[in-house]
Motif scaffolding. Structure first.
Motif, short mmCIF file in Angstrom:
data_model
loop_
_atom_site.label_atom_id
_atom_site.label_comp_id
_atom_site.label_asym_id
_atom_site.label_seq_id
_atom_site.Cartn_x
_atom_site.Cartn_y
_atom_site.Cartn_z
N ASN A 1 0.49 10.47 7.25
CA ASN A 1 0.68 9.49 6.18
C ASN A 1 1.06 8.12 6.72
O ASN A 1 0.64 7.09 6.18
N TRP A 2 1.82 8.06 7.80
CA TRP A 2 2.18 6.77 8.39
C TRP A 2 0.93 6.06 8.89
O TRP A 2 0.77 4.85 8.69
N ASN A 3 0.04 6.82 9.54
CA ASN A 3 -1.21 6.21 10.00
C ASN A 3 -2.13 5.86 8.84
O ASN A 3 -2.83 4.85 8.87
N ILE B 1 0.86 -1.18 0.00
CA ILE B 1 0.00 0.00 0.00
C ILE B 1 0.89 1.23 0.00
O ILE B 1 1.74 1.40 0.88
N VAL B 2 0.71 2.08 -1.01
CA VAL B 2 1.52 3.29 -1.15
C VAL B 2 0.58 4.48 -1.15
O VAL B 2 -0.43 4.48 -1.86
N SER B 3 0.91 5.50 -0.38
CA SER B 3 0.10 6.71 -0.39
C SER B 3 0.98 7.94 -0.57
O SER B 3 2.00 8.10 0.12
N ASP B 4 0.59 8.80 -1.50
CA ASP B 4 1.31 10.03 -1.76
C ASP B 4 0.75 11.15 -0.89
O ASP B 4 -0.43 11.48 -0.96
N HIS B 5 1.61 11.73 -0.07
CA HIS B 5 1.20 12.76 0.88
C HIS B 5 1.37 14.15 0.27
O HIS B 5 2.24 14.93 0.67
N SER C 1 3.84 10.39 17.47
CA SER C 1 4.80 11.41 17.03
C SER C 1 4.94 12.56 18.01
O SER C 1 5.25 13.68 17.62
N ARG C 2 4.75 12.30 19.29
CA ARG C 2 4.92 13.41 20.25
C ARG C 2 6.36 13.92 20.23
O ARG C 2 6.61 15.09 20.56
N TRP C 3 7.31 13.06 19.84
CA TRP C 3 8.67 13.49 19.53
C TRP C 3 8.89 13.14 18.06
O TRP C 3 9.20 11.98 17.74
N GLY D 1 -0.67 18.18 5.03
CA GLY D 1 -0.66 18.54 6.44
C GLY D 1 -0.56 17.33 7.33
O GLY D 1 -0.65 16.18 6.89
N GLY D 2 -0.37 17.58 8.60
CA GLY D 2 -0.33 16.50 9.58
C GLY D 2 1.00 15.83 9.76
O GLY D 2 1.13 14.91 10.57
N GLY D 3 2.02 16.27 9.02
CA GLY D 3 3.35 15.69 9.17
C GLY D 3 3.41 14.22 8.81
O GLY D 3 2.49 13.67 8.21
#
Length: 295
Positions: free
Chosen positions: A82-84, A45-49, A190-192, A76-78
């Motif tokens: 996209n990882w989620n 599964i590939v997603s372009d951010h 991703s808090r850090w 947006g969302g850093g």
């Protein structure tokens, strides 16, 4: 083909998910390394951010492959968004996230699947990797795990990564997890931001066992587009924040002494990493070949 006999061939056991962002120069190589695995019972599964380069066009080269699903992630969302996005779209019980410029060696999926399936209670497997330059040439070989090979309680692995002051598990391409456990802990954390991978691994590892699979089985590419290069000045402070939080919330896992050791090493590692990026210099740009750099 290696697969778990309890999973039919039409139900992939493994999901390889790729959160792509401005990876047009490297994504084709990454996709070829993913689809060239000796293990075949998988989905990709590939997603372009919201990339601003030709990442989506490169993805279209794989639109006819039945194993591949192509998605969009809104801007947006850093990295977290996209990882989620790709992880939550996965259907396999085992998941491996691969950044859009890294490389998998042909047997990594097969070896890590076998390691997880033969050890009851194992929730995460990791392997060393090679550090490669922008052109794919090795810079450092067989890096990672800090000697943590074989089966260990997850708490031992978490304590080890804290006291080493660096992410001993490597980048996501080095790691395979049980998707259900990643979901249980709330997906990627991703808090850090620089430690989105190490923090999330640690939360997963608190739920079960770790398996260190020996041998360099992936390639982590250093390039001038790497977000890790841009954040190098913040690495130590973010690592210290993670260590302090772990010691506060799980003192049974990370002691005050562990925290102090890890914080000292994190400061040293940040300086070493900064000097390494300076030393590598032009090898971090794909536009310059190793032959040209030598002239």
């Amino acid at each position: 083909m290696t697969h778990d006999a309890t999973f039919p061939d039409d139900q992939p056991l493994v999901s390889i998910v790729i959160p792509a962002y401005n990876n047009a120069d490297y994504l084709d190589e990454t996709m070829k390394s993913v689809l060239g695995q000796t293990y075949t019972n998988l989905e990709v599964i590939v997603s372009d951010h919201a990339s601003t380069d030709d990442t989506w066009a490169v993805m279209q080269r794989y639109s006819s492959d039945p194993r591949v699903t192509l998605l969009h992630t809104e801007g947006g969302g850093g990295a977290l968004r996209n990882w989620n996005r790709v992880s939550q779209a996965a259907t396999g019980e085992l998941i491996k996230l691969v950044c859009g410029d890294d490389l998998l060696y042909p047997t990594i999926v097969a070896q890590q699947v076998a390691a997880l399936l033969r050890e009851p209670g194992a929730v995460l497997a990791a392997s060393p990797r090679d550090i490669v330059d922008a052109n794919g040439a090795p810079v450092l070989k067989n890096r990672g795990l800090a000697g943590l090979i074989g089966v260990h309680d997850g708490t031992v692995a978490v304590r080890k990564t804290v006291t080493q002051g660096t992410n001993i598990f490597g980048e996501p391409g080095c790691v395979m997890m049980r998707r259900s456990v990643l979901e249980k802990v709330g997906w990627w954390d991703s808090r850090w931001p620089y430690l989105i991978d190490e923090t999330s691994y640690s939360l997963v590892l608190l739920e079960g066992k770790f398996v260190g699979v020996p041998g360099s089985l992936a390639g982590f590419r250093i390039s001038d587009s790497q977000w890790s290069v841009r954040l190098v000045a913040e690495q130590a402070e973010q690592a210290i924040g993670f260590h302090n939080w772990m010691a506060k919330t799980r003192p049974d896992v990370v002691s005050g002494t562990d925290r102090r050791i890890g914080n000292t090493r994190a400061r040293v590692m940040a300086q070493v990493r900064r000097l390494a990026y300076i030393w590598l210099g032009r090898r971090m740009s794909k536009a310059v070949t190793t032959d040209a750099a030598a002239n």
